[in-house]
Each structure stands twice: as structure tokens, then as C-alpha cells.
Design an enzyme around this catalytic site. Structure first.
Site, mmCIF file in Angstrom:
data_model
loop_
_atom_site.group_PDB
_atom_site.id
_atom_site.type_symbol
_atom_site.label_atom_id
_atom_site.label_comp_id
_atom_site.label_asym_id
_atom_site.label_seq_id
_atom_site.Cartn_x
_atom_site.Cartn_y
_atom_site.Cartn_z
ATOM 1 N N GLU A 55 4.208 0.399 0.130
ATOM 2 C CA GLU A 55 3.137 0.673 0.679
ATOM 3 C C GLU A 55 2.116 1.048 -0.052
ATOM 4 O O GLU A 55 1.045 1.717 0.172
ATOM 5 C CB GLU A 55 3.585 2.326 1.427
ATOM 6 C CG GLU A 55 4.708 1.787 2.349
ATOM 7 C CD GLU A 55 5.126 3.248 3.329
ATOM 8 O OE1 GLU A 55 4.220 4.166 3.127
ATOM 9 O OE2 GLU A 55 5.824 3.092 4.019
ATOM 10 N N GLU A 70 11.916 0.058 6.761
ATOM 11 C CA GLU A 70 12.231 1.476 6.886
ATOM 12 C C GLU A 70 11.844 1.641 8.413
ATOM 13 O O GLU A 70 10.806 1.003 8.904
ATOM 14 C CB GLU A 70 10.781 2.271 6.237
ATOM 15 C CG GLU A 70 11.266 2.700 4.883
ATOM 16 C CD GLU A 70 10.391 3.632 4.153
ATOM 17 O OE1 GLU A 70 10.019 4.538 5.237
ATOM 18 O OE2 GLU A 70 9.981 3.554 3.147
#
Length: 391
Positions: A134, A249
Site C-alpha cells: 500500500e 486483503e
């Protein structure tokens, strides 16, 4: 007769392909209380996820956020999850922490030590390596606005990937797919299109729970979770081109504050598992967030079996109904570049489809402590093409 034979062939092919898709969980370096995990802690966790009551398959893979055992940064030692994975025969999607760093030398040193120490017992379990987690989102305007922490730009990540390939070129992991994990909005940002060429796979963090509605046009109540997820996934697959996409995720919290229209509860987490997870299990490599929480900084708790006793907080049985028709399941997304895939964990993000922590340290580690679309579709397409020809 021909139809029956083809049906059997199709079913067999689909089953074989489905078995090739990893089912796993994310695993942070600490407990939810911030205690650094040791080998025994990881062993208990990895063993428990393989015997979850009602699970639609064996969850025998984990996604890690770092190769380094916390507190050994000055002289990086392999994270003790490696030894636990060997003991429990758990597949590994390795993670390398890249946020706020100028080098991945420490991560690579720990990985090289693991290769030398454990040999084939370790390397045979590694299904991929994620260089970063991320970072693109955190360095974006949205990430800065949401105070998501320090990230890394695409040019920096590209160099880290080159460094990783060079260091592993003479090892048993030389052919291991190397990718990056980020939010769907980061992958679909046109400014990152060139970076996609640098990776072997795209790890996508997708959280309808955190959507604001601005990106997709639906409020984020659990009833809209599937169309939100599908829209985000399809956009990621389109951006990926011929690169495979992994679900690295996703999940729905059981407790915590309401986020816009999204309400945490066991009931809603079960609904999300059955309506979203069950549509993609066996279709794409999937790493759920999470079996037991490991991010002390996050108010929302996603853990579906916090006691690690094989008993989930809600029903994990997938409905015995046909999977929904989605454009993602009919997109020819090549997986030829390999298999493979870490995260800041669940924290606070608006409209990014991700759960981002405000810390720049790996999942479950405080800042102070750490200074491809389904092959099933392709096979079935071929089978039905043969069917049409024969008929």
C-alpha cells in the site's frame, strides 16, 4: 453421450484448477496487544487456520508483511514465521516492508539467511514475494489527506523490485514471482500504469467496508458489498492487462465503529464472507483479513477466530448455489508470469477500498519497534469451444 463426457471433463478441469488457488490469511508480526510473535505463536496460528470449522477449503497459506523478526533490525534475522510455516507445511506469500525506507537490504539479508538456514524446506513453501504494501496509496493525494502514513513512489518501488530480482538470481527463489500489494484505487491510477510493467502480479487490497461511495456510487452498507467489490476488482483486472491479480486483503470487521453506512458485526462479517468471499474462493488466490487481529492501532477488529481454536465467530460454510456471474470471472487474465504475494493492516481510509494504518511500520509492529483471472474460466472456455465443435 458427448455432452455427458464433456461435462465430466469440464467438472474435473474446474476442480483441478480450483485446487491450484491458494486460500490463506494475513499474519502480522505481533499480537493485537503489540506483543512480538515467536515461532510457537505462529505455529499455533498456522495450525488453527487449517482446521477452521465449516471452511470451504484448507486455508494453508499466509501472507506476511516483513521478512525480519522485530527487534533484530540492526542485524536482520528471519522472522520466526518461517520456521513455523515449515513445521505446519504452510505456504508463504512473503512481504518486504518498503515504506519510508531507502533500501531493502535488511529485508533481503533476512531472506538470504532463511534460504541458507532452511534450504528447500523453506523455499518450496514460498509462492510469491510482495515488495511493499500500500505504498502507492499512502503516497497518493488520498493517502496524504487521510494521514495514512509514509509511502513510497512507483520509481522507488521499481528499483526495489530490481534489487530483489538481482539478489535472488542465484538462489532457489530466482523464479519466484515478485509483485506488489496496494489498493485498487492505486492500481487503477493512470500515473502508476508504467509500474504495473515492473511486477509479476498485482496484489489487491479490497474493502467495501471502507468505501465512501464517491468512487463507485453506492453506499457501503453490507448489502452493497458484492457489487462494490466486483466493481473494484474488475477495474483492477482491467488495469492489470495480462498480469494476474491476487486478492491480498479483504474482510469485514466484527466490532468497531460504523464507517459511513457499514456496520461491524458477526452477522455482517458472515454475510460478507458468504456473498463476497465464497464467490472468489478457488477463483483467485485469496488471503483473508484476518484469522486473529494483529494491529493494536486499529479500532476495527476483523479477526474471525481470535481464540485460534478452529472455531470461527460465524458460519464459514459457503452456500451451495452457483457463483454469481461477474465480468471478472470471464476476463482472460493471464497467470503465465507466475504465482505469488503484506499490509499496513486495517486502519482508517476513506474511499480507497483499503484498510490502512497510520503507522509506517509493518502490520502489527509499532513504529518504535521497527526503526490473475481464474484459470477455471480459461479451461471451461476451451472445453465449451470443443463442445461446440463436436456438436
Amino acid at each position: 453421450m458427448r455432452f455427458s463426457t464433456l461435462a465430466v471433463v469440464a467438472a474435473s478441469a474446474a476442480s483441478a484448477v480450483a485446487e491450484d488457488k491458494y486460500l490463506g490469511f494475513n499474519s502480522g508480526a505481533t499480537t493485537d496487544a503489540g506483543v512480538i510473535k515467536k515461532q510457537a505463536d505462529f505455529e499455533k496460528e498456522f495450525a488453527a487456520q487449517q482446521k477452521l470449522t465449516g471452511a470451504p477449503g484448507v486455508f494453508n497459506a499466509v501472507r506476511l508483511y516483513t521478512n525480519i523478526q522485530p527487534t533484530t533490525e540492526s542485524s536482520p534475522e528471519p522472522i520466526e514465521a518461517f520456521a513455523a510455516a515449515i513445521k505446519t507445511k504452510t505456504k508463504l506469500l512473503l512481504g518486504m516492508w518498503t515504506s519510508g525506507t531507502k533500501s531493502v537490504d535488511g529485508e533481503l539479508s533476512a531472506l538470504e539467511k532463511a534460504i541458507k538456514t532452511y534450504g528447500k524446506d523453506f523455499t518450496d513453501l514460498v509462492v510469491g514475494i510482495s515488495v511493499g504494501s500500500e505504498d502507492l496509496y499512502r503516497s497518493s493525494a488520498d493517502g496524504v489527506s487521510n494521514k495514512a502514513g509514509v509511502g513510497a513512489e512507483a520509481s522507488v518501488l521499481t528499483q526495489f523490485i530490481k534489487d530483489t530480482r538481482a539478489r535472488l538470481s542465484g538462489t532457489a527463489l530466482k523464479n519466484t514471482p515478485i509483485g506488489h500489494v496496494d489498493t485498487w484505487t492505486a492500481w487503477t491510477n493512470s500515473s502508476n500504469a508504467e509500474f504495473i510493467e515492473a511486477v509479476d502480479f498485482l496484489g489487491a487490497d479490497l474493502y467495501p467496508y471502507y468505501e465512501s461511495g464517491a468512487n463507485i456510487g453506492l453506499n457501503n452498507a453490507v448489502e452493497n458489498a458484492f457489487p462494490i467489490f466486483e466493481t473494484a476488482m474488475n477495474a483492477t483486472i482491467k488495469a492489470a492487462g495480462n498480469k494476474p491479480v491476487w486478492i491480498t486483503e479483504t474482510g469485514w470487521p466484527t466490532t468497531g465503529p460504523t464507517w459511513n453506512s457499514a456496520v461491524p458485526s458477526n452477522k455482517n462479517a458472515e454475510k460478507y464472507w458468504q456473498e463476497v468471499g465464497c464467490q472468489y474462493f478457488g477463483q483467485l488466490h485469496t488471503f483473508w483479513y484476518i484469522q486473529r487481529d494483529s494491529n493494536p492501532d486499529n479500532e476495527m477488529k476483523f479477526g474471525l477466530s481470535p481464540k485460534l481454536d478452529g472455531t470461527p465467530l460465524y458460519n464459514l460454510t459457503c452456500p451451495s448455489v452457483p457463483k454469481k456471474t461477474t465480468s471478472s470471472s470471464s476476463t482472460s487474465n493471464s497467470t503465465s508470469s507466475g504465482n505469488g504475494t503484506s499490509t499496513t493492516g486495517s486502519g482508517n481510509s476513506t474511499g480507497s477500498g483499503s484498510a490502512n494504518s497510520s503507522t509506517s511500520a509493518p502490520e502489527g509492529v509499532s513504529a518504535g519497534a521497527f526503526t490473475a483471472v481464474s484459470k477455471t474460466t480459461l479451461v471451461l472456455s476451451a472445453v465449451f469451444a470443443v463442445a461446440a465443435w463436436m456438436l
